[in-house]
Design a protein around this motif. Structure first.
Motif, PDB file in Angstrom:
ATOM      1  N   UNK A   1      -3.686   4.162   7.697  1.00  0.00           N
ATOM      2  CA  UNK A   1      -4.108   5.004   8.816  1.00  0.00           C
ATOM      3  C   UNK A   1      -4.386   4.142  10.041  1.00  0.00           C
ATOM      4  N   UNK A   2      -5.066   3.012   9.832  1.00  0.00           N
ATOM      5  CA  UNK A   2      -5.341   2.106  10.953  1.00  0.00           C
ATOM      6  C   UNK A   2      -4.041   1.640  11.598  1.00  0.00           C
TER       7      UNK A   2
ATOM      8  N   UNK B   1       0.835  -1.202   0.000  1.00  0.00           N
ATOM      9  CA  UNK B   1       0.000   0.000   0.000  1.00  0.00           C
ATOM     10  C   UNK B   1       0.874   1.258   0.000  1.00  0.00           C
ATOM     11  N   UNK B   2       1.923   1.247   0.802  1.00  0.00           N
ATOM     12  CA  UNK B   2       2.807   2.411   0.861  1.00  0.00           C
ATOM     13  C   UNK B   2       3.494   2.624  -0.488  1.00  0.00           C
TER      14      UNK B   2
ATOM     15  N   UNK C   1     -11.133   3.331   0.112  1.00  0.00           N
ATOM     16  CA  UNK C   1      -9.738   3.621  -0.231  1.00  0.00           C
ATOM     17  C   UNK C   1      -8.801   2.948   0.767  1.00  0.00           C
ATOM     18  N   UNK C   2      -8.706   1.607   0.621  1.00  0.00           N
ATOM     19  CA  UNK C   2      -7.918   0.827   1.576  1.00  0.00           C
ATOM     20  C   UNK C   2      -6.444   1.223   1.543  1.00  0.00           C
TER      21      UNK C   2
ATOM     22  N   UNK D   1      -7.910 -10.508   1.031  1.00  0.00           N
ATOM     23  CA  UNK D   1      -7.526 -10.682  -0.377  1.00  0.00           C
ATOM     24  C   UNK D   1      -8.295  -9.693  -1.253  1.00  0.00           C
ATOM     25  N   UNK D   2      -9.563  -9.494  -0.930  1.00  0.00           N
ATOM     26  CA  UNK D   2     -10.387  -8.539  -1.671  1.00  0.00           C
ATOM     27  C   UNK D   2      -9.760  -7.147  -1.626  1.00  0.00           C
ATOM     28  N   UNK D   3      -9.229  -6.757  -0.472  1.00  0.00           N
ATOM     29  CA  UNK D   3      -8.564  -5.451  -0.360  1.00  0.00           C
ATOM     30  C   UNK D   3      -7.372  -5.358  -1.306  1.00  0.00           C
TER      31      UNK D   3
END
Length: 599
Positions: A380-381, A149-150, A373-374, A194-196
């Motif tokens: 953030x989490x 993600x990063x 917007x994962x 996995x969906x994310x």
């Protein structure tokens, strides 16, 4: 209602005579009525903020003003300092001053928040620095998904600033990490995670205009949604992918998608199969027309038109079948094939054009926030690290959350302040926090609850698993599964109670996982009973499996569960199993059928 009006009048009187402690106590009581209309609740909030401000509780008053979207007033109440810096940064962000917010987040080394804020401020150079700082820190090297993600965020920023080589490097690595993470999640049956991954691949494709990435993201997302039996979501994703494919003139892919959607709608008893068959046939026409303009071989155009005939035949639209044969007869094919198609045109000569009654997927079933917007939210989490106060503070001013949830988030913050000097690690305070987090019924509170569940005090773990029953998310079952394996009997009991109460269609997969992983008959029975509340053929087949393979006690539970089903499809499923069964179990199935009462 009369009591509320009287209490509000008394609170206003107390404000007038400057009895701020009494006024706040009365307003605090009123704020517990969190289902009242906005204008009335907002009046109470304004009174509570005034009382808090005069009591010297500036930070709490600022939270109330944030809820009310009174951002200048909220900022005026927060003095500069480390304790308030994060709150001040968030208020700047909510008010639209993303640059100032980013600077303050960066000063607190909250680089995820800073990177997002700088992106929103279009300061891409400093956004790049924030994402690079996170990667260089090595804090994400243990987690392929978060590192991906990063890198996605960094790669897209680099693409926008014109550093193509570095962008490609990070995005290629991100794609590899996402694919590896998705494989690992699916292997451990964490399909939601996995969906994310697939959603992020989809975002990559859209940002970079890369159709292959878009297709991979959509098709895998659709597959996961099908496995979870989320029928309307499946069609919504099909619709979005079809629209995008048509816009990009990917007509062959669009036609295939329309036909797949038609087959899926028919298989799941949704009334949209006719519409999708019609669109499939018309889009195969487009494939042939487009191929003709490009000079494609006539055999390819023939294949497209034959696929159109297949769709129109399935729909019963014989006028369009005739039209398609007419188009086939006009192709540059061998004389024998042209003559064959011409004869078929003549065979359909007397077919009248009749209006078709087809039903398209309705707008009211669409979700306004289908794609979370994962790539931001999950980072953030991670950065908030399950801090319940910061999670609640992030919710109160965010209009993405319904008013009821924002009100309860504000109540959580007020209750924590009311605890006064009670140590933050006091078990009673943690239990209260867990209960209040559960009442927020938001995905955002799962990480704080997961962190609280690590507490050594069984009372806290019990409170957490009780709170979990209010959170209808697949991830909630990860928490319940941990609680079912807890050393404390009380925690395990509450976990089974929560499992029995928490049921929704896409809970099927985590419930099956619990049913198969736990050996105890009590856990298996509780899982079976909850599965029985899911009215799908997949759920019924799992219960039928238990009826055939488990011991006497679980077979009895399975029979009770099956007898409770009402859906005609499930009744027919059980009837089919009974007819095919040649063992002593046939009598049990026949008894179940007698007890079933179809809708």
């Amino acid at each position: 209602m009369a009591d509320q009006r009287e209490t509000a009048a008394e609170a206003q009187t107390a404000l007038g005579r400057r009895d701020f402690g009494r006024a706040f106590a009365l307003y605090r009581h009123l704020l517990g009525y969190d289902h009242v209309v906005d204008y009335e609740y907002d009046d109470w909030l304004r009174g509570a903020a005034e009382a808090l401000r005069n009591l010297g509780q500036s930070r709490l008053a600022s939270f109330v003003y944030v809820y009310l979207q009174y951002f200048p007033q909220a900022l005026q109440l927060l003095p500069p300092g480390d304790d308030t810096a994060f709150d001040v940064a968030r208020i700047h962000e909510l008010s639209g001053d993303h640059s100032r917010a980013a600077e303050m987040y960066a000063a607190r080394r909250a680089w995820v928040h800073a990177g997002i804020a700088w992106e929103h401020a279009r300061d891409l150079v400093r956004a790049r620095g924030a994402w690079e700082t996170i990667l260089q820190s090595g804090l994400l090297s243990h987690d392929k998904y978060l590192e991906a993600l990063c890198r996605v965020n960094l790669g897209l920023v680099l693409d926008k600033v014109g550093d193509a080589p570095e962008s490609r490097k990070h995005l290629a690595r991100a794609s590899t990490l996402l694919e590896e993470a998705a494989d690992a999640f699916e292997a451990s049956r964490e399909r939601a995670r996995a969906f994310d991954c697939f959603q992020t691949l989809l975002r990559l494709g859209k940002e970079l205009q890369a159709y292959e990435n878009i297709a991979e993201g959509y098709l895998n997302s659709i597959r996961v949604l099908k496995e979870d039996n989320l029928r309307s979501y499946v069609l919504e994703f099909y619709e979005d992918f079809q629209k995008l494919s048509l816009e990009r003139e990917e007509y062959h892919a669009a036609a295939t998608l329309f036909r797949e959607a038609a087959d899926y709608a028919a298989r799941t008893n949704q009334p949209y199969d006719g519409y999708y068959l019609l669109r499939a046939g018309e889009t195969w026409w487009k494939v042939a027309e487009h191929g003709g303009r490009l000079g494609s071989p006539p055999e390819l155009l023939e294949n497209a038109l034959l696929a159109a005939i297949d769709a129109f035949n399935a729909l019963g639209d014989f006028a369009r079948v005739r039209e398609t044969f007419t188009r086939l007869a006009a192709l540059d094919l061998s004389p024998a094939r042209k003559q064959s198609y011409a004869r078929k045109v003549a065979r359909y000569a007397d077919v009248a054009t009749a209006p078709l009654e087809v039903f398209s997927f309705p707008d009211y079933l669409r979700r306004s926030q289908s794609y979370i917007d994962v790539w931001y939210a999950d980072l953030v989490e991670w950065e908030l690290d399950g801090d319940p106060e910061r999670v609640a503070a992030a919710m109160i001013g965010n209009p993405r959350h319904p008013d009821l949830i924002r009100r309860r988030a504000l109540s959580l913050l007020l209750a924590r302040a009311e605890a006064g000097r009670t140590p933050a690690d006091d078990p009673r305070l943690k239990c209260q926090m867990a209960e209040q987090l559960g009442r927020l019924t938001s995905y955002d509170v799962l990480r704080p609850l997961e962190k609280l569940f690590g507490d050594e005090d069984q009372r806290v773990r019990t409170a957490v698993v009780q709170a979990a029953r209010q959170l209808p998310f697949k991830r909630t079952y990860d928490l319940i599964r941990r609680a079912l394996g807890d050393d404390n009997e009380r925690v395990r009991e509450k976990a089974m109670e929560s499992m029995r109460e928490l049921h929704f269609v896409h809970a099927f997969e985590p419930l099956v996982r619990i049913y198969r992983e736990f050996a105890g008959a009590d856990v298996k029975a509780a899982a079976l009973r909850t599965i029985g509340k899911i009215e799908t053929t997949e759920a019924a087949e799992l219960v039928l499996e238990a009826l055939r393979q488990e011991g006497p006690e679980l077979r009895r539970v399975a029979a009770e569960v099956l007898a409770g089903y009402r859906t005609p499809e499930i009744v027919e499923l059980v009837r089919g199993y009974a007819a095919a069964d040649r063992s002593e179990g046939r009598g049990v199935l026949e008894d179940v059928l007698r007890r079933m009462r179809p809708l």
